[in-house]
Write a protein that holds these residues in place. Structure first.
Motif, PDB file in Angstrom:
ATOM      1  N   ASN A   1       0.811  -0.947  -0.340  1.00 50.69           N
ATOM      2  CA  ASN A   1      -0.235  -0.214  -0.286  1.00 50.69           C
ATOM      3  C   ASN A   1       0.642   1.279  -0.141  1.00 50.69           C
ATOM      4  OD1 ASN A   1      -2.421  -0.972   0.382  1.00 50.69           O
ATOM      5  ND2 ASN A   1      -2.289  -1.790   2.184  1.00 50.69           N
ATOM      6  N   VAL A   2       0.381   2.451  -0.743  1.00 47.86           N
ATOM      7  CA  VAL A   2       1.128   3.779  -0.876  1.00 47.86           C
ATOM      8  C   VAL A   2       0.310   4.492  -0.572  1.00 47.86           C
ATOM      9  CG1 VAL A   2       2.673   4.801  -2.744  1.00 47.86           C
ATOM     10  CG2 VAL A   2       3.017   2.674  -2.769  1.00 47.86           C
ATOM     11  N   ILE A   3       0.578   5.520   0.318  1.00 54.19           N
ATOM     12  CA  ILE A   3       0.330   6.421   0.627  1.00 54.19           C
ATOM     13  C   ILE A   3       1.296   7.834  -0.301  1.00 54.19           C
ATOM     14  CG2 ILE A   3       0.190   8.718   2.588  1.00 54.19           C
ATOM     15  CD1 ILE A   3      -0.145   5.822   3.945  1.00 54.19           C
ATOM     16  N   VAL A   4       0.369   9.261  -0.208  1.00 58.00           N
ATOM     17  CA  VAL A   4       0.731   9.542  -1.958  1.00 58.00           C
ATOM     18  C   VAL A   4       0.636  11.476  -0.494  1.00 58.00           C
ATOM     19  CG1 VAL A   4       1.080  10.599  -4.281  1.00 58.00           C
ATOM     20  CG2 VAL A   4       1.448   8.458  -3.835  1.00 58.00           C
ATOM     21  N   SER A   5       1.294  12.279  -0.794  1.00 61.14           N
ATOM     22  CA  SER A   5       1.063  13.612   0.069  1.00 61.14           C
ATOM     23  C   SER A   5       0.186  14.435  -1.434  1.00 61.14           C
ATOM     24  CB  SER A   5       2.569  14.564  -0.524  1.00 61.14           C
ATOM     25  OG  SER A   5       3.189  14.808  -1.054  1.00 61.14           O
ATOM     26  N   LYS A   6      -0.426  15.272  -0.452  1.00 58.00           N
ATOM     27  CA  LYS A   6      -0.812  16.307  -1.142  1.00 58.00           C
ATOM     28  C   LYS A   6      -0.442  16.832  -2.630  1.00 58.00           C
ATOM     29  CE  LYS A   6      -4.065  17.885   2.680  1.00 58.00           C
ATOM     30  NZ  LYS A   6      -4.685  18.220   3.664  1.00 58.00           N
ATOM     31  N   ASP A   7       0.578  17.342  -2.142  1.00 54.28           N
ATOM     32  CA  ASP A   7       1.417  17.993  -3.043  1.00 54.28           C
ATOM     33  C   ASP A   7       1.553  16.599  -4.389  1.00 54.28           C
ATOM     34  OD1 ASP A   7       3.809  17.223  -2.241  1.00 54.28           O
ATOM     35  OD2 ASP A   7       4.412  18.547  -1.067  1.00 54.28           O
ATOM     36  N   LYS A   8       1.901  15.827  -4.333  1.00 55.79           N
ATOM     37  CA  LYS A   8       1.998  14.510  -4.952  1.00 55.79           C
ATOM     38  C   LYS A   8       3.458  14.116  -5.673  1.00 55.79           C
ATOM     39  CE  LYS A   8      -2.472  14.126  -6.154  1.00 55.79           C
ATOM     40  NZ  LYS A   8      -3.247  13.403  -5.715  1.00 55.79           N
ATOM     41  N   LYS A   9       4.114  14.669  -4.659  1.00 63.15           N
ATOM     42  CA  LYS A   9       5.093  14.832  -4.746  1.00 63.15           C
ATOM     43  C   LYS A   9       6.170  13.826  -3.578  1.00 63.15           C
ATOM     44  CE  LYS A   9       6.645  19.549  -6.488  1.00 63.15           C
ATOM     45  NZ  LYS A   9       6.840  20.412  -6.680  1.00 63.15           N
ATOM     46  N   VAL A  10       5.601  13.413  -2.594  1.00 61.04           N
ATOM     47  CA  VAL A  10       5.448  12.268  -1.035  1.00 61.04           C
ATOM     48  C   VAL A  10       5.741  11.507  -1.679  1.00 61.04           C
ATOM     49  CG1 VAL A  10       6.486  12.450   0.562  1.00 61.04           C
ATOM     50  CG2 VAL A  10       6.882  14.355  -0.162  1.00 61.04           C
ATOM     51  N   SER A  11       5.538  10.180  -1.571  1.00 56.13           N
ATOM     52  CA  SER A  11       5.536   8.526  -2.050  1.00 56.13           C
ATOM     53  C   SER A  11       5.705   7.856  -0.520  1.00 56.13           C
ATOM     54  CB  SER A  11       5.365   8.253  -3.740  1.00 56.13           C
ATOM     55  OG  SER A  11       5.198   6.918  -3.370  1.00 56.13           O
ATOM     56  N   ILE A  12       5.000   7.367   0.373  1.00 55.18           N
ATOM     57  CA  ILE A  12       5.263   6.788   1.276  1.00 55.18           C
ATOM     58  C   ILE A  12       4.847   5.040   1.194  1.00 55.18           C
ATOM     59  CG2 ILE A  12       4.834   6.577   3.935  1.00 55.18           C
ATOM     60  CD1 ILE A  12       4.645   9.092   3.515  1.00 55.18           C
ATOM     61  N   GLN A  13       5.197   3.974   1.444  1.00 48.41           N
ATOM     62  CA  GLN A  13       5.217   2.182   0.771  1.00 48.41           C
ATOM     63  C   GLN A  13       4.895   1.907   2.035  1.00 48.41           C
ATOM     64  OE1 GLN A  13       7.734  -0.582  -0.478  1.00 48.41           O
ATOM     65  NE2 GLN A  13       6.858  -0.376  -2.109  1.00 48.41           N
ATOM     66  N   VAL A  14       3.192   1.392   2.380  1.00 45.47           N
ATOM     67  CA  VAL A  14       4.040   0.991   4.090  1.00 45.47           C
ATOM     68  C   VAL A  14       3.991  -0.226   4.272  1.00 45.47           C
ATOM     69  CG1 VAL A  14       2.168   0.900   6.158  1.00 45.47           C
ATOM     70  CG2 VAL A  14       2.107   2.658   3.694  1.00 45.47           C
ATOM     71  N   ILE A  15       5.325  -0.579   4.805  1.00 42.95           N
ATOM     72  CA  ILE A  15       6.224  -1.923   4.302  1.00 42.95           C
ATOM     73  C   ILE A  15       5.305  -3.077   5.251  1.00 42.95           C
ATOM     74  CG2 ILE A  15       8.632  -3.554   4.387  1.00 42.95           C
ATOM     75  CD1 ILE A  15       9.616  -1.176   3.327  1.00 42.95           C
ATOM     76  N   ALA A  16       5.432  -2.627   6.521  1.00 40.46           N
ATOM     77  CA  ALA A  16       4.979  -3.513   8.038  1.00 40.46           C
ATOM     78  C   ALA A  16       4.399  -2.513   8.995  1.00 40.46           C
ATOM     79  CB  ALA A  16       6.156  -3.705   9.194  1.00 40.46           C
TER      80      ALA A  16
END
Length: 288
Positions: free
Chosen positions: A148-163
Motif C-alpha cells: 500500500n502507498v500513501i501520496v502527499s497532497k502535493d503529489k511529491k512524497v510517496s510512502i510505501q507502507v511495508i509493516a
C-alpha cells in the motif's frame, strides 16, 4: 502536530565485511542500537557482472532475531532451510524470522550476474524479545507492487507502507512485535508530515538525496540517520533534491542483548547453545 525532537544524528560510514564495502549507520561508536533495531547495513550500489560478484553469501545460520532485506536495486535469489526459494527484485522486501534457527543463502541471480547491473539494498536486524527468540522460523517475501502507498497532497512524497500502519493503510508484512517500516520517496520541493507512535523508538535513514527533517539537514555522505525522542506526534520531511528514505519504529524491549556472529540472544549461555545446535544440525540443512 507536535513534532518530535531529535535525539541523535548519525553518520553512515563505510566498513569492510570480507570483500564487501558497505555503510553501517547502526551500530557505531555513538549509536550502539536503537532498540529493537540492532544492525543496519546499506550495501551498494555495486556494479555486478561475471567478473565482479562479491555479494554472493553462501548458506549461513541465524537465531534469535529477524534479518530483513529491503532491495533497492537489482535481483537476489533467496534460499533457506525451510524449503523457500524466491527471486527478490527491485523494491521487494524479504522478512525472515530466524526464531529458533534458520539457514539461508542469498546473492544476485545467475541471470542478473550474466547481464550485469546495479545491486543495492538495506539489511536490517530486528531483535526478537526473550519470549519469542525460540519461535518457529518463518519467511515472507512481498513484491514492490503489492504494498500500500500513501501520496502527499502535493503529489511529491510517496510512502510505501511495508509493516505496521500509517494514515489508515496497513503493511503487507505480518510482524512478531509492534513495528512500523516505511520506504519514503521525496521529489525536489516535496513536503509531508508523518505520524509517529510515541511509545516506539524511531529513526529515519537517508539512502540517497538531500532532505530536511524538522529543522535538521540529512545529506548523503554527511549525516544520514536521525533517531527521534519519544516526545511528539511525528516529523516533517522536505525534499531539497530527489531523495529516498527508510523510516523504522518499534516498541523497545529494554532487555539485555548478547550477540555473536549470526546469533542475537539475551546471554552468553544462549549463544553457546546456538553454536552447539547449529553444529548438531538442529537449525536445518541447506546445500550449497
Amino acid at each position: 502536530m507536535k513534532l518530535n525532537t531529535i535525539k541523535r544524528v548519525g553518520r553512515s560510514d563505510f566498513v569492510n565485511m570480507g570483500p564487501i564495502e558497505l555503510r553501517q549507520p547502526i551500530p557505531t561508536q555513538d549509536i550502539e542500537m536503537v532498540d529493537p533495531f540492532i544492525l543496519l547495513h546499506h550495501y551498494g550500489p555495486y556494479q555486478i557482472d561475471e567478473d565482479n560478484n562479491p555479494f554472493d553469501l553462501g548458506p549461513h545460520p541465524h537465531r534469535g532475531f529477524e534479518p530483513i532485506t529491503f532491495l533497492i536495486q537489482g535481483e537476489q535469489l533467496h534460499r533457506d532451510s525451510l524449503g523457500n526459494e524466491s527471486v527478490v527484485k527491485t523494491g521487494d522486501v524479504q522478512w525472515t524470522t530466524a526464531g529458533r534457527g534458520i539457514i539461508h543463502a542469498e546473492g544476485p541471480t545467475k541471470d542478473f550476474v550474466q547481464k550485469g547491473g546495479t545491486l543495492e539494498g538495506i539489511q536490517l536486524w530486528l531483535n526478537l524479545p526473550a519470549d519469542k527468540k525460540m519461535i518457529q522460523p518463518n519467511y515472507q517475501h512481498v513484491k514492490n507492487e503489492d504494498f500500500n502507498v500513501i501520496v502527499s497532497k502535493d503529489k511529491k512524497v510517496s510512502i510505501q507502507v511495508i509493516a505496521g500502519s500509517l494514515e489508515g493503510k496497513s503493511g503487507k508484512i505480518a510482524t512478531q512485535t509492534s513495528v512500523n517500516a516505511y520506504m519514503i520517496d521525496v521529489e525536489e520541493g516535496g513536503e509531508h508530515q508523518i505520524n509517529l507512535q510515541n511509545n516506539h523508538q524511531s529513526l529515519i535513514y537517508l539512502l540517497n538525496g538531500y532532505v530536511t527533517i524538522n529543522d535538521e539537514i540529512l545529506k548523503k555522505d554527511e549525516n544520514q540517520l536521525i533517531e527521534f525522542n519519544q516526545d511528539g506526534d511525528g516529523f516533517s520531511v522536505k525534499g531539497k533534491t530527489k531523495s529516498k528514505l527508510l523510516f523504522l519504529s518499534g516498541m523497545p524491549f529494554n532487555e539485555k542483548v548478547a550477540s555473536w556472529g549470526p546469533y542475537v540472544m539475551n546471554n552468553q549461555t544462549e549463544i553457546m547453545e546456538a553454536l552447539r545446535d547449529y553444529q548438531m544440525g538442529k537449525m536445518g540443512f541447506l546445500p550449497r
